[in-house]
Design an enzyme around this catalytic site. Structure first.
Site, short mmCIF file in Angstrom:
data_model
loop_
_atom_site.label_atom_id
_atom_site.label_comp_id
_atom_site.label_asym_id
_atom_site.label_seq_id
_atom_site.Cartn_x
_atom_site.Cartn_y
_atom_site.Cartn_z
N CYS A 1 0.68 -1.30 0.19
CA CYS A 1 -0.17 -0.22 -0.01
C CYS A 1 0.94 1.15 0.04
CB CYS A 1 -1.02 -0.08 1.19
SG CYS A 1 -1.89 -1.51 1.34
N HIS B 1 -2.16 6.95 3.61
CA HIS B 1 -0.98 6.14 4.03
C HIS B 1 0.24 6.38 3.47
CE1 HIS B 1 -0.86 1.40 4.86
NE2 HIS B 1 -0.03 2.18 5.77
#
Length: 489
Positions: free
Chosen positions: A79, A134
């Site tokens: 991610c 993120h």
């Protein structure tokens, strides 16, 4: 455009593509980029999944048909790494973000990085992000400190952290410690300051995708009436586990992952409908992609169901199933609809969009992305990319060159029962040369052809040498490797 590339990279055609785009500020295209979370190559109907797996994806199938469907779209194996590559046009290790950020870890996007948000701002765009970011918790890493005007329904970290509270309560952890660990949803104010507005709980996990879609729809409606073009980055949270969905999607398929995939398809449709309703469809570039492959092994049992199609591996390892995922781009009358198996990487998005909107990139750093505007606009038949390095734990772990995959180490499932791959898999030292696979002949990577194709090793040495040479002038910052026994010393 002034872009510095590695010596072995294909040189960018810096002027092509820009001339095909109107030069006036009001005529620049709007850009809506949607990034899904852990959607695998075999999850969407257009890629062989969808209805065949009991989870139809009609909206995404139509988007693929209306735009250019990329069947060889390559990303990074996690991610955070893919999001860093998307934002900077560089291998994530160049930003110290080669591993997934977890709460409490020091890796964070640095102030000096130049991002997609800053690129669009430099040529007069309004910019916003909705959903998952993120890329770090520090203020210098906030999207509103990295070129974005506003941040809505902000997920700074990963959705699996919604599991922290129930698991910590079960472990009888005190409430004060729990509050330090649990995730929150953030919103920005007029000065770009982020404020937590609610805890990101398992209950809210069911609602968040709807809220992300609503915030995106509202932004599109508001900006469509403005004089300036806009860039909207939507970070979906599906299909990352836990695969909890809004009530109207719970039970729509035979498994929770399928429910999440169907909700993601529907929410994408809400955004596309907003673009159409605003009357800006013809002058809006829509990109839809996933950050990495699915986790058919490593995901918790209730949330299994993701598929990486014919390819071996999953999120967390350097295999084809980890880094080859879905990607599509639509720009009516500019990008011809169709399907291509030419190689395109997530690192290419920044230089390509910069070329299209006429932005300059800083020339004081190496870029690993290449400008694909001429290819996308039909001015040339072939992509400008033929290789991509993949890093695991901040080290070069694999090379994808043409139809070959090369690994200096073997990547295998764990020694647990059941064995698990991806983030929970293992690296094994080889006795002799690297493994070499012909990915077109052997997409499962079951038969190493290094015995009679050792000549491919020369390409491995070439590209790794070029990458290492770039580190002399631009060394990578320290990364975080949790499997390093010396980490934290």
């Amino acid at each position: 455009m002034n872009i510095k590339l590695l010596s072995g990279s294909v040189a960018l055609a810096l002027t092509i593509g820009v001339g095909a785009v109107p030069s006036g500020a009001s005529e620049k295209p709007n850009v809506v980029l949607m990034l899904a979370d852990n959607v695998g190559y075999g999850d969407i109907g257009a890629y062989g999944g969808g209805a065949m797996r009991g989870m139809p994806t009609p909206v995404l199938d139509q988007l693929a048909a209306e735009g250019l469907q990329l069947t060889q779209f390559l990303v990074e194996p996690g991610c955070t790494p893919s999001r860093a590559a998307l934002m900077t046009g560089r291998y994530s290790v160049r930003s110290g973000l080669g591993t997934i950020i977890l709460g409490g870890l020091p890796n964070t996007l640095q102030e000096e990085e130049f991002t997609l948000g800053e690129m669009f701002k430099s040529v007069g765009y309004s910019t916003a992000i909705v959903g998952k970011w993120h890329l770090g918790f520090e203020e210098q890493s906030w999207p509103t400190r990295q070129g974005f005007d506003e941040y809505r329904v902000g997920v700074i970290e990963t959705s699996e952290s919604t599991l922290y509270r129930p698991n910590m309560e079960r472990a009888r952890i005190d409430e004060a410690t729990i509050l330090e660990a649990v995730p929150h949803i953030y919103e920005s104010d007029g000065q770009g300051n982020l404020t937590p507005v609610r805890e990101y709980t398992l209950e809210y996990r069911r609602q968040i995708e709807s809220d992300i879609a609503d915030a995106a729809v509202n932004y599109i409606a508001r900006q469509a009436a403005a004089e300036t073009p806009f860039f909207l980055y939507i970070g979906w949270t599906h299909t990352h586990y836990p695969s909890l969905t809004a009530p109207e999607f719970t039970g729509k398929s035979t498994h929770r992952y399928g429910d999440a995939m169907m909700e993601l398809d529907h929410r994408t449709g809400q955004v596309l409908q907003a673009i159409e309703d605003a009357g800006i469809e013809d002058n809006t570039i829509v990109l839809w992609m996933s950050d990495n492959g699915a986790s058919p092994d490593a995901a918790p049992w209730p949330d299994k169901g993701g598929s990486n199609g014919p390819f071996r591996g999953e999120l967390g390892d350097p295999t084809e199933g980890s880094i080859r995922t879905v990607g599509m781009i639509r720009w009516p009358e500019k990008i011809k609809p169709g399907k291509t198996n030419e190689m395109v990487a997530i690192h290419d998005i920044l230089p390509t969009l910069a070329s299209i909107v006429g932005a300059d990139l800083p020339d004081d750093r190496p870029y690993d992305g290449v400008d694909q505007s001429a290819f996308l606009l039909g001015q040339q038949d072939m992509s400008k990319r033929e290789h991509l390095l993949t890093h695991v734990n901040n080290k070069v772990a694999a090379l994808r060159w043409r139809h070959f995959r090369i690994y200096p180490k073997a990547y295998r499932g764990s020694f647990s029962n059941p064995s698990q791959e991806g983030l929970l898999g293992v690296q094994v030292e080889k006795n002799g040369g690297p493994d070499i696979f012909n990915i077109e002949m052997d997409p499962r990577e079951e038969y190493s052809i290094s015995g009679d194709n050792a000549w491919v090793v020369a390409q491995w040495l070439r590209f790794v040498a070029e990458y290492n040479e770039s580190l002399r002038e631009h060394p990578n910052p320290p990364g975080v490797t949790l499997t390093d026994p010396d980490f934290g010393k």
